[in-house]
Design an enzyme around this catalytic site. Structure first.
Site, short mmCIF file in Angstrom:
data_model
loop_
_atom_site.label_atom_id
_atom_site.label_comp_id
_atom_site.label_asym_id
_atom_site.label_seq_id
_atom_site.Cartn_x
_atom_site.Cartn_y
_atom_site.Cartn_z
N GLU A 49 -69.39 43.59 23.19
CA GLU A 49 -68.92 44.76 23.94
C GLU A 49 -68.64 44.27 25.35
OE1 GLU A 49 -70.80 48.69 25.98
OE2 GLU A 49 -71.54 48.22 23.97
N CYS A 66 -71.66 52.06 30.38
CA CYS A 66 -70.46 51.45 29.79
C CYS A 66 -69.43 52.48 29.41
CB CYS A 66 -70.84 50.60 28.58
SG CYS A 66 -71.86 51.47 27.37
#
Length: 509
Positions: A245, A282
């Site tokens: 990620e 995020c």
């Protein structure tokens, strides 16, 4: 040459707290990986595996006060936020224990011979087996949920894979404490402590992804760091899966009708989402489309008022603080960019939240404003003011992959009137999670969750949150015309383990 020390640092002051460890040498990385591989057999029994995960959750809960105190000292995220994150982490471990008990993740399929098929079908039995040792790279912004005991570790252990974690330098002491808790949980079930290795240091992380006995890797962090490791994983003599990620802008489209209906509510909600955790999530909304005109001005005013009332905060480390201050200054200096609330330095150790506005037309072509289409880690967002729907479509077509994409609709649009479905169709190719009339911050741990997205949000199509995260660490194997006595118990006709399976074309629960 002596190994470099690993220090725990207080981000509120920038001062070193204590030396926690030393950076691991290549030999020490090798030892950790080999110890993990040697422990794999102890995870073979699913009953033992599930019990281990539950014990880990119980011990984390029992150590809550000590762990939260340590994490707060290293991250400045605050006891309330960290207590909730630790509860999420222990819940996640228990959820994976339930998945292990159920056994559906093994994907058992049994087909008996069928000579009438074209071509004829032999006796085939398929299920999934663990890949092997998994390397996990901890995230800076979640010292529990995406770190040593987090989703990558929990799902890998659930799959039957031992883990070696590369600790994040922003919370090394917390990492050591949590690792000791998980090892105590392992010992309760006769599992060697090597089932969870922990190494420190940049070079150790590089050595880890290159190690020939590492079979897969999970990463949460920056585009630059994640891409370097992804490339290293692909360049190995035997390439391995790398589930990374890396970064996400998380666009939000606000329709004119939605703004007319509830501009102030949307502005306040956006402020809360973009400043949550000092903007270090995020899935922080980093690009927001708002219409020009009086209603759009009402939204900007509401956002201005709410962000102005938000106090300055501490980022996870001073390097991130410096990058944030420089990044928002560079963005604010671009032509036609305004700062209704100027983001930047707060005090010597803090940053102040803010947001920028820009005509959406500036972002529709490669006209020198592409920096605004890149993630800026910290409490800032960009509001792109659009004249018409075509401008929104033009900018969306230029965006990279994202973890999330959001649209705010009016009541009528949500009921199927207007462009609601059309906007959803535009957002779906951009993200792994599409939201309507909400905010992306806050990722529920649930079976249907997907936390991933097109590159650079992630390097694969998998999720790092939710039950299906376990699939990253498994590979399918099919047995053909294998005598019943030689089959694994999971694939025998009498189903001695009571597993959910697809048998002769029918799903059996």
């Amino acid at each position: 040459m002596a190994a470099a020390p690993v220090w725990s640092v207080d981000p509120r002051t920038g001062k070193q707290r204590e030396q926690v460890a030393v950076e691991a040498t290549a030999q020490e990385v090798d030892q950790a990986v080999r110890a993990a591989r040697a422990a794999a057999g102890a995870l073979a029994d699913r009953t033992v595996r599930a019990a281990f995960l539950r014990s880990a959750a119980e011990l984390l809960d029992a150590s809550k006060d000590h762990l939260v105190e340590a994490a707060d000292a290293e991250t400045a995220l605050g006891p309330v936020r960290l207590t909730g994150e630790l509860a999420r982490t222990s819940y996640q471990l228990r959820a994976f224990a339930d998945i292990v008990d159920e056994g559906a993740f093994l994907g058992v399929v049994i087909d008996h011979p069928d000579d009438s098929a074209t071509p004829p079908i032999p006796d085939l039995r398929r299920y999934k087996v663990p890949l092997g040792v998994v390397a996990v790279y901890s995230a800076s912004n979640f010292p529990f949920a995406f770190s040593v005991p987090g989703g990558d570790t929990a799902s890998a252990l659930a799959a039957g894979c031992p883990v070696v974690v590369k600790a994040h330098p922003d919370h090394p002491a917390t990492s050591e404490l949590v690792a000791s808790v998980l090892r105590r949980a392992a010992a309760q079930h006769g599992i060697p402590e090597g089932v969870l290795g922990l190494v420190h240091g940049f070079e150790a992380g590089v050595e880890l992804v290159k190690h020939p006995l590492v079979s897969a890797a999970g990463f949460t962090g920056s585009v630059r760091g994640g891409r370097a490791l992804f490339d290293a994983a692909a360049a190995r003599p035997v390439p391995i899966p790398f589930h990374g990620e890396l970064g996400s802008l998380n666009p939000v489209v606000i329709t004119a009708e939605a703004v007319a209906e509830r501009a102030e509510q949307i502005g306040a909600g956006l402020a809360g989402s973009m400043t949550l955790g000092t903007g270090q999530f995020c899935v922080k909304p980093g690009l927001v489309f708002a219409p020009v005109g009086a209603d759009g001005d009402r939204l900007v005013k509401s956002l201005t008022d709410a962000v102005s009332d938000t106090e300055a905060g501490v980022l996870l480390d001073h390097r991130m603080r410096d990058n944030f201050v420089a990044g928002v200054a560079e963005r604010a200096a671009l032509p036609d960019v305004d700062a209704p609330v100027t983001p930047g330095a707060g005090s010597e150790h803090t940053v102040s939240p803010g947001f920028l506005t820009v005509p959406a037309q500036r972002l529709a072509t490669d006209g020198g404003h592409d920096l605004l289409l890149e993630e800026c880690f910290g409490p800032v967002t960009v509001v792109a003011r659009y004249e018409d729907d075509a401008e929104v479509t033009a900018v969306l077509s230029r965006l990279p992959g994202n973890l999330s994409a959001t649209v705010h609709l009016s009541a009528g649009e949500a009921a199927g009137q207007g462009r609601g479905a059309e906007i959803l169709a535009e957002l779906t190719p951009l993200a792994g999670r599409v939201l309507v009339n909400g905010w992306p911050t806050g990722v529920a741990v649930a079976p249907a969750q997907h936390h991933g997205g097109p590159y650079p949000a992630t390097t694969s199509t998998s999720t790092s949150v939710g039950g299906t995260a376990v699939e990253r660490w498994l590979r399918p194997v099919a047995y053909q015309n294998t005598p019943e006595a030689l089959l694994p118990p999971e694939l025998r006709d009498d189903n001695p383990l009571g597993l959910p399976r697809r048998y002769e074309g029918r799903q059996e629960l």
